[in-house]
Design an enzyme around this catalytic site. Structure first.
Site, PDB file in Angstrom:
ATOM      1  N   HIS A 209       0.793  -1.233   0.000  1.00  0.00           N
ATOM      2  CA  HIS A 209       0.000   0.000   0.000  1.00  0.00           C
ATOM      3  C   HIS A 209       0.820   1.275   0.000  1.00  0.00           C
ATOM      4  O   HIS A 209       0.267   2.365  -0.141  1.00  0.00           O
ATOM      5  CB  HIS A 209      -0.951   0.040   1.213  1.00  0.00           C
ATOM      6  CG  HIS A 209      -0.249   0.386   2.492  1.00  0.00           C
ATOM      7  ND1 HIS A 209       0.499  -0.529   3.186  1.00  0.00           N
ATOM      8  CD2 HIS A 209      -0.167   1.537   3.189  1.00  0.00           C
ATOM      9  CE1 HIS A 209       1.011   0.045   4.261  1.00  0.00           C
ATOM     10  NE2 HIS A 209       0.628   1.312   4.286  1.00  0.00           N
TER      11      HIS A 209
HETATM   12  C1  UD1 Z   1      -2.197   5.870   5.359  1.00  0.00           C
HETATM   13  C2  UD1 Z   1      -0.948   6.443   6.018  1.00  0.00           C
HETATM   14  C3  UD1 Z   1       0.152   5.395   6.025  1.00  0.00           C
HETATM   15  C4  UD1 Z   1      -0.320   4.098   6.647  1.00  0.00           C
HETATM   16  C5  UD1 Z   1      -1.613   3.643   5.975  1.00  0.00           C
HETATM   17  C6  UD1 Z   1      -2.141   2.437   6.690  1.00  0.00           C
HETATM   18  C7  UD1 Z   1      -0.587   8.860   5.687  1.00  0.00           C
HETATM   19  C8  UD1 Z   1       0.186   9.890   4.948  1.00  0.00           C
HETATM   20  N1  UD1 Z   1      -0.439   7.590   5.268  1.00  0.00           N
HETATM   21  O1  UD1 Z   1      -1.879   5.593   4.022  1.00  0.00           O
HETATM   22  O2  UD1 Z   1       1.247   5.881   6.773  1.00  0.00           O
HETATM   23  O3  UD1 Z   1       0.671   3.129   6.469  1.00  0.00           O
HETATM   24  O4  UD1 Z   1      -2.590   4.702   6.044  1.00  0.00           O
HETATM   25  O5  UD1 Z   1      -3.024   1.707   5.900  1.00  0.00           O
HETATM   26  O6  UD1 Z   1      -1.312   9.195   6.594  1.00  0.00           O
HETATM   27  N2  UD1 Z   1      -9.247   4.712   0.754  1.00  0.00           N
HETATM   28  C9  UD1 Z   1     -10.496   4.142   0.622  1.00  0.00           C
HETATM   29  N3  UD1 Z   1     -11.166   3.799   1.760  1.00  0.00           N
HETATM   30  C10 UD1 Z   1     -10.671   3.992   3.020  1.00  0.00           C
HETATM   31  C11 UD1 Z   1      -9.417   4.599   3.130  1.00  0.00           C
HETATM   32  C12 UD1 Z   1      -8.715   4.946   1.998  1.00  0.00           C
HETATM   33  O7  UD1 Z   1     -10.987   3.937  -0.490  1.00  0.00           O
HETATM   34  O8  UD1 Z   1     -11.349   3.662   3.999  1.00  0.00           O
HETATM   35  C13 UD1 Z   1      -8.502   5.043  -0.474  1.00  0.00           C
HETATM   36  C14 UD1 Z   1      -8.754   6.457  -0.980  1.00  0.00           C
HETATM   37  O9  UD1 Z   1      -8.753   6.428  -2.358  1.00  0.00           O
HETATM   38  C15 UD1 Z   1      -7.519   7.205  -0.492  1.00  0.00           C
HETATM   39  C16 UD1 Z   1      -6.443   6.142  -0.535  1.00  0.00           C
HETATM   40  O10 UD1 Z   1      -7.092   4.931  -0.194  1.00  0.00           O
HETATM   41  O11 UD1 Z   1      -7.207   8.317  -1.278  1.00  0.00           O
HETATM   42  C17 UD1 Z   1      -5.298   6.397   0.424  1.00  0.00           C
HETATM   43  O12 UD1 Z   1      -5.773   6.586   1.757  1.00  0.00           O
HETATM   44  P1  UD1 Z   1      -4.957   7.505   2.791  1.00  0.00           P
HETATM   45  O13 UD1 Z   1      -5.526   7.374   4.136  1.00  0.00           O
HETATM   46  O14 UD1 Z   1      -4.809   8.875   2.235  1.00  0.00           O
HETATM   47  O15 UD1 Z   1      -3.508   6.908   2.751  1.00  0.00           O
HETATM   48  P2  UD1 Z   1      -3.022   5.393   2.952  1.00  0.00           P
HETATM   49  O16 UD1 Z   1      -2.319   4.983   1.705  1.00  0.00           O
HETATM   50  O17 UD1 Z   1      -4.113   4.564   3.466  1.00  0.00           O
HETATM   51  N1  UDP Z   2      -4.077  -5.512   8.332  1.00  0.00           N
HETATM   52  C1  UDP Z   2      -5.338  -6.059   8.395  1.00  0.00           C
HETATM   53  N2  UDP Z   2      -5.946  -6.453   7.226  1.00  0.00           N
HETATM   54  C2  UDP Z   2      -5.340  -6.337   6.007  1.00  0.00           C
HETATM   55  C3  UDP Z   2      -4.037  -5.777   5.968  1.00  0.00           C
HETATM   56  C4  UDP Z   2      -3.436  -5.362   7.146  1.00  0.00           C
HETATM   57  O1  UDP Z   2      -5.906  -6.212   9.476  1.00  0.00           O
HETATM   58  O2  UDP Z   2      -5.955  -6.700   4.991  1.00  0.00           O
HETATM   59  C5  UDP Z   2      -3.445  -5.071   9.583  1.00  0.00           C
HETATM   60  C6  UDP Z   2      -2.118  -5.717   9.871  1.00  0.00           C
HETATM   61  O3  UDP Z   2      -2.284  -6.789  10.741  1.00  0.00           O
HETATM   62  C7  UDP Z   2      -1.288  -4.623  10.498  1.00  0.00           C
HETATM   63  C8  UDP Z   2      -1.963  -3.351  10.101  1.00  0.00           C
HETATM   64  O4  UDP Z   2      -3.190  -3.686   9.472  1.00  0.00           O
HETATM   65  O5  UDP Z   2      -1.302  -4.691  11.882  1.00  0.00           O
HETATM   66  C9  UDP Z   2      -1.013  -2.661   9.180  1.00  0.00           C
HETATM   67  O6  UDP Z   2      -1.636  -1.716   8.465  1.00  0.00           O
HETATM   68  P1  UDP Z   2      -1.029  -1.180   7.128  1.00  0.00           P
HETATM   69  O7  UDP Z   2      -0.184  -2.197   6.480  1.00  0.00           O
HETATM   70  O8  UDP Z   2      -2.183  -0.658   6.380  1.00  0.00           O
HETATM   71  O9  UDP Z   2      -0.159   0.062   7.636  1.00  0.00           O
HETATM   72  P2  UDP Z   2       1.312   0.259   8.198  1.00  0.00           P
HETATM   73  O10 UDP Z   2       1.553  -0.678   9.305  1.00  0.00           O
HETATM   74  O11 UDP Z   2       2.270   0.056   7.064  1.00  0.00           O
HETATM   75  O12 UDP Z   2       1.319   1.676   8.622  1.00  0.00           O
END
Ligand code: UD1
Ligand code: UDP
Length: 367
Positions: A209
């Site tokens: 991601h």
């Molecule tokens: C965010 C965090 C990242 C973390 C990740 C965990 C920042 C800058 N990044 O990244 O550090 O590792 O969360 O997963 O804060 N979207 C949906 N539904 C949702 C959420 C997101 O469709 O419920 C889609 C949207 O298109 C959105 C994109 O995912 O634009 C990215 O979501 P966003 O929260 O901005 O960043 P993450 O990549 O999730």
């Molecule tokens: N996770 C989850 N379901 C998924 C993918 C990840 O429950 O389909 C959990 C995973 O166990 C971990 C957390 O989400 O604890 C990590 O989130 P993510 O990888 O989105 O973010 P990061 O840790 O890189 O910030």
């Protein structure tokens, strides 16, 4: 006198998981007579049921007192909306401290909003550094670690980073609350069902991601190539897709029809841990998943060029493989040929990090 409020601000999937141990510890101490109250604020950064509600349910988290419903957007607009919402909530609740987790935009906004209202900021999972300032998370971490009043470091290397940056006076080692979360949840995994079609044991697990892998079509295409090759020639690849990655794959337009490539919606925490426990190998760019692989003795290849968790690499549990298809495939085959290993988890604490965090918070606030 009103009970002092400990405000916990979360918004993204990994933060719901990190919230659980501290929330449980607050509830335990309140029952034992401690004179404070918890207030959970959800910024709404993640909002799909599979990215948010499922964690509140599975981890029995307190219902947020405030849900700002900010949603997705470019960094500036998203962070600004959170900042405005959090300022109002802080004004209304007048918390004794604001507790933030990790490195997301929700964390940055909460730390800024609290500091500007002269409310002490506590940063759980402080001190992590990748050394890569192109990562949005790296900017968030550096800023928050220089604003916060109390820096709770999950590992010795995180503490070292804070000392090196002149923040020793505010920094404490606590261990990792994600290790607490796994230690607590492990016993709930025996009855958890695998997603439809996933075989028992003989599969690889993938999660992707990071912005660097999803926004760059060359890196994403190379990762897909590697996973598809492994699915065809080694073992099935179970890949729950973050919504950001699903959208990026649609833009890429490559058919994903290799029979062993098993794409799913994001799964819940229990399902993810059960999948990790059963997998032969994990390929990921997630921070949390690198560590969870380590905690379950499942070898990990990290689809990045650096990691905030060098302890997993030093232990031989994790290798940085970047996004080069041939290298990923070669190292995956090599790792699958190695005998199983039990890793030493000590670097992440003893499952009592949340208690240490709360001891430090009570000391900071003279509670
Ligand atoms: C965010 C965090 C990242 C973390 C990740 C965990 C920042 C800058 N990044 O990244 O550090 O590792 O969360 O997963 O804060 N979207 C949906 N539904 C949702 C959420 C997101 O469709 O419920 C889609 C949207 O298109 C959105 C994109 O995912 O634009 C990215 O979501 P966003 O929260 O901005 O960043 P993450 O990549 O999730
Ligand atoms: N996770 C989850 N379901 C998924 C993918 C990840 O429950 O389909 C959990 C995973 O166990 C971990 C957390 O989400 O604890 C990590 O989130 P993510 O990888 O989105 O973010 P990061 O840790 O890189 O910030």
């Amino acid at each position: 006198m009103n009970a002092p409020v400990l405000m916990q601000v979360v918004g993204a999937r990994p933060q719901f998981i990190k919230l659980a141990p501290l929330s449980r510890e607050i509830a335990r101490r309140r029952l034992a007579g401690r004179p404070y109250r918890e207030c959970v604020v959800h910024t709404g950064q993640h909002y799909d049921d599979a990215m948010s509600a499922v964690f509140f349910e599975q981890l029995s988290l307190p219902r947020p007192t405030h849900d700002l419903g900010v949603g997705s957007g470019p960094h500036g607009a998203q962070t600004a909306a959170m900042l405005a919402g959090l300022e109002s909530v802080i004004e209304a609740e007048r918390p004794a401290a604001v507790i933030v987790y990790g490195d997301t935009n929700s964390t940055l906004a909460a730390a800024f909003a609290a500091a500007k209202r002269h409310v002490p900021v506590v940063h759980v999972e402080a001190g992590l550094r990748s050394g890569n300032r192109r990562m949005p998370e790296e900017i968030n971490r550096i800023a928050v670690d220089h604003i916060a009043d109390l820096l709770l470091a999950p590992t010795a290397s995180a503490l070292d980073n804070l000392v090196r940056e002149g923040r020793a006076a505010a920094a404490r080692w606590t261990g990792d609350v994600m290790y607490d979360a796994v230690s607590f949840t492990r016993r709930l995994l025996s009855g958890v069902a695998r997603p439809a079609g996933v075989p028992e044991g003989d599969y690889l697990l993938a999660t992707v991601h990071r912005a660097e892998n999803t926004d760059d079509p060359h890196r994403l295409a190379a990762i897909v190539e590697a996973l598809a090759t492994l699915a065809e020639t080694a073992l099935p690849v179970v890949w729950p897709l973050h919504p950001r990655t699903r959208a990026a794959l649609e833009r890429l337009g490559r058919p994903l029809d290799e029979p062993g490539l098993m794409l799913f919606e994001p799964v819940g925490y229990l399902e993810l841990l059960a999948l990790l426990d059963g997998a032969r190998l994990v390929l990921t760019d997630s921070g949390g998943v690198q560590k969870e692989a380590f905690f379950f003795d499942t070898p990990c290849l990290t689809l990045r060029d650096e990691t905030e968790w060098p302890e997993t690499v030093a232990a031989g549990a994790n290798r940085l493989v970047g996004a080069d298809a041939a290298r990923i495939v070669e190292l995956a085959r090599h790792t699958l040929g190695l005998p199983p290993v039990r890793y030493d988890h000590g670097a992440f604490g003893d499952g009592e990090a949340a208690a240490r965090c709360l001891d430090e918070i009570e000391a900071l606030l003279n509670l």
